[in-house]
Scaffold this active site. Structure first.
Site, PDB file in Angstrom:
ATOM      1  N   LYS A  56       0.821  -1.187   0.000  1.00 47.20           N
ATOM      2  CA  LYS A  56       0.000   0.000   0.000  1.00 47.20           C
ATOM      3  C   LYS A  56       0.866   1.252   0.000  1.00 47.20           C
ATOM      4  O   LYS A  56       0.417   2.342  -0.315  1.00 47.20           O
ATOM      5  CB  LYS A  56      -0.906   0.035   1.220  1.00 47.20           C
ATOM      6  N   ASP A 116      14.765  -0.241   1.018  1.00 49.34           N
ATOM      7  CA  ASP A 116      15.401  -0.408   2.321  1.00 49.34           C
ATOM      8  C   ASP A 116      16.325  -1.626   2.272  1.00 49.34           C
ATOM      9  O   ASP A 116      17.483  -1.516   1.899  1.00 49.34           O
ATOM     10  CB  ASP A 116      14.308  -0.549   3.382  1.00 49.34           C
ATOM     11  N   PHE A 165      13.473   5.671  10.626  1.00 49.84           N
ATOM     12  CA  PHE A 165      12.113   5.193  10.407  1.00 49.84           C
ATOM     13  C   PHE A 165      11.243   6.374  10.005  1.00 49.84           C
ATOM     14  O   PHE A 165      11.037   7.305  10.780  1.00 49.84           O
ATOM     15  CB  PHE A 165      11.541   4.505  11.650  1.00 49.84           C
ATOM     16  N   ARG A 178      -0.156   7.411   6.633  1.00 47.96           N
ATOM     17  CA  ARG A 178       0.027   7.427   5.183  1.00 47.96           C
ATOM     18  C   ARG A 178      -0.423   8.757   4.575  1.00 47.96           C
ATOM     19  O   ARG A 178       0.087   9.173   3.549  1.00 47.96           O
ATOM     20  CB  ARG A 178      -0.756   6.295   4.514  1.00 47.96           C
TER      21      ARG A 178
END
Length: 192
Positions: A56, A116, A165, A178
């Site tokens: 997503k 990542d 992060f 999001r």
């Protein structure tokens, strides 16, 4: 940009309370995507392409990128998971869709939010190759500057970032954040 400055942007509804700092502003993203799209068009301007969006996380990035690519395209979504709600990759990439995109003989652009460990992008590129794609290139919003778990680099990347992060602009923590219009670094004390 510090979180206190968010109030100056009119973001005072508490949505940013778990953000340590804004790493990349909405305006910086907009300007960089204009440049990134021009780079992609150099390689994809002459024929129809298949854009594969990794869900997503890449949804917001992909919507903005696709509008900047004036070429014939079909858009497919691929639901893959490697984080499973945690802040670190599980090391296993799962393809969650019963049906994979039809890419045989086609040029494919994979859009993802962040590179990542490299595990997800590598697995997707390999799988699309197995499905007969003529060419597969990866495009990411964020490229973490770190040693990857597998050999994998994106062909196109909007921003290089340190190994922090991050949330916002499609990136989440346990399904939240999001919809932040920027990329922010999450407060370490909030992460479980």
């Amino acid at each position: 940009m510090r979180v206190a400055e968010l109030d100056l942007l009119g973001i005072s509804d508490g949505m940013h309370r778990d953000v340590e700092k804004i790493l990349i502003t909405e305006e910086e993203i907009r300007m960089r995507l204009d440049v990134l799209a021009q780079k992609v068009l150099i390689d994809f301007a002459d024929e129809e392409i298949v854009v594969v969006i990794l869900l997503k996380g890449a949804l917001v990035f992909a919507a903005d990128m696709c509008r900047r690519l004036p070429v014939p395209m079909t858009v497919e979504c691929l639901n893959v998971a490697s984080y499973h709600g945690d802040i670190k990759s599980s090391g296993k990439v799962e393809f969650l869709d019963a049906k994979l995109p039809e890419v045989g003989g086609k040029k494919v652009l994979v859009l993802d939010d962040i590179l990542d460990t490299g595990l997800t992008m590598r697995a997707v590129i390999d799988r699309l190759g197995e499905l007969g794609a003529r060419e597969v290139r990866g495009c990411v919003l964020l490229n973490k500057l770190k040693v990857r778990d597998v050999e994998c680099e994106a062909d196109y990347k909007a921003f290089d970032i340190e190994d922090e992060f991050v949330i916002g602009y499609g990136l989440d923590y346990r399904g939240r954040f999001r919809n932040l219009p920027y990329v922010g670094v999450m407060k370490s004390e909030v992460i479980e």
